[in-house]
Enzyme design. Structure first.
Site, short mmCIF file in Angstrom:
data_model
loop_
_atom_site.label_atom_id
_atom_site.label_comp_id
_atom_site.label_asym_id
_atom_site.label_seq_id
_atom_site.Cartn_x
_atom_site.Cartn_y
_atom_site.Cartn_z
N SER A 113 19.67 16.15 55.37
CA SER A 113 20.99 15.96 54.79
C SER A 113 22.14 16.25 55.76
O SER A 113 22.23 15.63 56.80
CB SER A 113 21.09 16.83 53.54
N HIS A 114 22.95 17.23 55.41
CA HIS A 114 24.16 17.53 56.18
C HIS A 114 23.86 18.43 57.38
O HIS A 114 24.77 18.75 58.13
CB HIS A 114 25.17 18.21 55.26
N ASP A 278 27.68 12.11 54.23
CA ASP A 278 26.92 13.04 55.07
C ASP A 278 25.75 12.35 55.77
O ASP A 278 25.64 11.12 55.75
CB ASP A 278 26.43 14.23 54.25
N ASP A 280 22.60 11.82 55.14
CA ASP A 280 21.73 10.88 54.41
C ASP A 280 22.46 10.10 53.33
O ASP A 280 21.83 9.41 52.52
CB ASP A 280 20.53 11.62 53.81
N ASP A 282 24.30 10.93 50.64
CA ASP A 282 24.43 11.25 49.22
C ASP A 282 25.67 12.09 48.90
O ASP A 282 26.07 12.18 47.75
CB ASP A 282 23.15 11.90 48.67
N ARG A 283 26.28 12.68 49.91
CA ARG A 283 27.49 13.48 49.64
C ARG A 283 28.75 12.65 49.86
O ARG A 283 28.71 11.64 50.57
CB ARG A 283 27.56 14.69 50.58
N LYS A 377 22.50 11.95 44.03
CA LYS A 377 23.94 11.85 44.18
C LYS A 377 24.21 10.73 45.18
O LYS A 377 23.32 10.37 45.96
CB LYS A 377 24.55 13.17 44.63
C1 G16 Z 1 21.28 19.76 48.37
C2 G16 Z 1 20.98 19.50 46.94
C3 G16 Z 1 22.19 19.75 46.10
C4 G16 Z 1 22.74 21.13 46.37
C5 G16 Z 1 23.02 21.29 47.84
C6 G16 Z 1 23.46 22.69 48.24
O1 G16 Z 1 22.17 18.81 48.83
O2 G16 Z 1 20.54 18.18 46.74
O3 G16 Z 1 21.83 19.59 44.77
O4 G16 Z 1 23.92 21.34 45.64
O5 G16 Z 1 21.84 21.02 48.56
O6 G16 Z 1 22.43 23.54 48.06
P1 G16 Z 1 22.46 25.00 48.62
O7 G16 Z 1 23.72 25.62 48.07
O8 G16 Z 1 21.21 25.61 48.08
O9 G16 Z 1 22.53 24.95 50.12
P2 G16 Z 1 21.84 17.96 50.13
O10 G16 Z 1 23.03 17.06 50.29
O11 G16 Z 1 21.69 19.00 51.20
O12 G16 Z 1 20.57 17.27 49.81
#
Ligand code: G16
Length: 544
Positions: A113-114, A278, A280, A282-283, A377
């Site tokens: 992801s990010h 981000d 991937d 989704d954000r 998302k």
């Molecule tokens: C993931 C999850 C999200 C979550 C986020 C932050 O996002 O898919 O549902 O809100 O992590 O999680 P944490 O606070 O545990 O770091 P992504 O975009 O990283 O896949």
């Protein structure tokens, strides 16, 4: 070709976190590490045998090697058909879209992801179920349990598959289809939003915007949809060529990491609209001229205006927000007379509510917004939703946001992150808070009265499953809240997240600076949790 059976031994710590298994690339490169996890998926998700699997990732370093490994293992494990994005690329929402459209038995998404990418940075893998969404906790627990006893994996001794040419090929009896990663997703977006109205907005010559793809996966999606289909000026998409290391940056669309975009939307000459996604895809982050729309407000505003878009014209059934997300969406739901659910952090918790038709929109403070169109998302979806609203309402982002606050009141909101904190210290801090909880209700803190204090537990209204210890909540009379939790997506030490929210009904006070408006709440949070004493940190690393 006979599958090869390779002996292996378990690795510690293959428990998926908030969103799949995320580790440093070097950890994934250990012989057998990726293979064990992938075999655990095939051993537990038995419907994949004879079924169809979608595979794709955000293009970060190690994506291509991982995909070749997965293709060989999927074939050896009896998967009949694999849909893979050209170049091994699929954004996370596009995987969800393709799983649903072609009714496959699931998908494997490769992304951290990010988190940054590169040989010394992060990699990740997660399994998405047949509904297109991240696997439920019962599935991820089963996969994890399997990784603890695994003693062999199946693969093929076969050359690498050509991932760069669209079309169909065969790998030892398994049909592999290399798909255009953008086409199905773009078609879905066209069915939801008024592309003509957005096209006119771009054509008016009065509207200037940039989309920052942050050198990550949304580049090709945004270029095709915004520039090619909607007629936005060439160059609207910045940093649009995906790179394995995201250009050395942190592909996290927030005020810190997308600072160039923030700059472009600031000042008298600022752009009308700025958006980013981000690693991937989704954000999303939404900016107007001189204004940042918090993800919590964005969810509430999209809900209140959904009827203005073709895809949601007939109204929305319900809304869900993750627990740390502000209560702005609740105010909209109350007025509309629809349900609003509070779920633990993690998109997977929205899946059952979406599948059951109880909600249409959902969102998280962590720059995630989405709907029942897929089960992830969706960054670009949120951007198109905003563009549709701007085109229909013919107002600026700031005017739409201020109108919303006047109507519903403003939930001031901020998140303070303390990154790479010592794990034992962070866990000690959370234990300390939990011990305080029973004594807090009724107490006066900074002139406010604590209404409730708990360690959030969630009972899924659809299947009754219970998820405990999802974060410490302290709620004050009048709507202010402090939430503490440890991130489930980091790969080094612990990240302490402190989420702060307070409500202001008076429009003359809506223009205050957020950090100013929340100063006393911030101090209460720091003192209660003994953040400096326990972590050695005076100030957070990231404030959003
Ligand atoms: C993931 C999850 C999200 C979550 C986020 C932050 O996002 O898919 O549902 O809100 O992590 O999680 P944490 O606070 O545990 O770091 P992504 O975009 O990283 O896949």
């Amino acid at each position: 070709m006979e599958p090869q059976i390779i002996a292996t031994t378990p690795f510690d710590g293959q428990r998926p976190g908030t969103s799949g298994l995320r580790k440093k690339v070097k950890v994934f490169q250990q012989p057998g590490y990726l293979e064990n996890f992938v075999q655990a998926i095939f051993d537990t998700q038995t419907e994949l045998k004879g079924g169809t699997l979608v595979v794709g990732g955000d293009g970060r370093y190690f994506n291509r090697e991982a995909i070749q490994t997965i293709l060989r293992m999927a074939s050896a494990n009896g998967v009949s058909r694999i849909l893979v994005g050209r170049g091994g690329i699929f954004s996370t929402p596009a995987v969800s879209c393709v799983i649903r459209k072609y009714k496959t038995q699931g998908g494997i998404v490769l992304s951290a992801s990010h988190n940054p990418g590169g040989p010394d940075e992060d990699f990740g893998i997660k399994f998405n179920a047949a509904n297109g969404g991240p696997a439920s906790e019962s599935v991820t627990n089963a996969i994890y349990e399997r990784t603890r006893t695994i003693d062999r994996y199946l693969t093929l001794d076969a050359p690498a598959v050509d991932l760069d040419t669209l079309g169909s090929l065969e790998l030892d009896g398994t049909q592999i289809e290399v798909l255009d990663p953008v086409a199905d997703y773009a078609e879905l977006m066209e069915s939801l939003f008024d592309f003509n109205a957005i096209h006119q907005l771009f054509n008016s010559g009065l509207f200037r915007m940039r989309f920052d793809a942050m050198h990550a996966v949304t580049g090709p999606y945004a270029t095709e949809i915004l520039e090619n289909r909607l007629g936005a000026a060439p160059g609207t998409v910045m940093n649009g060529i995906p790179k394995e290391d995201f250009g050395g940056g942190h592909p996290d669309p927030n005020l810190v990491h997308a600072e160039e975009l923030v700059e472009l939307t600031s000042g008298p000459e600022g752009l009308d609209f700025g958006a980013a996604s981000d690693g991937d895809g989704d954000r999303n982050m939404i900016l107007g001229k001189g204004i940042f729309v918090t993800p919590s407000d964005s969810l509430a505003i999209l809900a209140a205006n959904a009827h203005l878009t073709p895809g949601y014209r007939s109204g929305i059934r319900g809304i869900a927000r993750s627990m740390p997300t502000s209560q702005a969406a609740n105010r909209v739901a109350d007025l509309m007379g629809i349900e609003c659910f509070e779920t633990p952090t993690g998109w997977k918790f929205f899946g059952n509510l979406l599948d059951a038709g109880r909600i249409t929109l959902c969102g998280e403070e962590s720059f995630g917004t989405g709907s029942d169109h897929v089960r992830e998302k969706d960054g670009l979806w949120a951007v198109l939703f905003w563009l549709n609203l701007l085109a229909v309402r013919q107002q600026s982002v700031a005017d739409i946001v201020h109108d919303h606050w006047r109507r519903f009141g403003r939930n001031f909101y901020t998140r303070h992150d303390y990154e790479a904190v010592d794990l034992a210290a962070a866990e000690g801090l959370m234990d300390h808070l939990r011990l305080l909880l029973s004594g807090l209700p009724g107490k006066q803190l900074g002139g406010m009265t604590v209404g409730y204090a708990d360690d959030f537990a969630y009972t899924d209204p659809i299947d009754g499953s219970i998820s405990e210890h999802q974060g410490v909540r302290i709620g004050f009379e009048g709507g202010a809240r402090i939430v503490f939790r440890l991130s489930g997506t980091g790969t080094a030490g612990a990240t302490l997240r402190v989420y702060l929210e307070c409500f202001e009904a008076d429009p003359t006070r809506h223009d205050q600076d957020t950090q100013e408006a929340m100063r006393s709440l911030i101090l209460i949070a720091r003192e209660l949790a003994q953040i400096e004493e326990r972590t050695g940190r005076k100030e957070p690393d990231v404030i959003t």
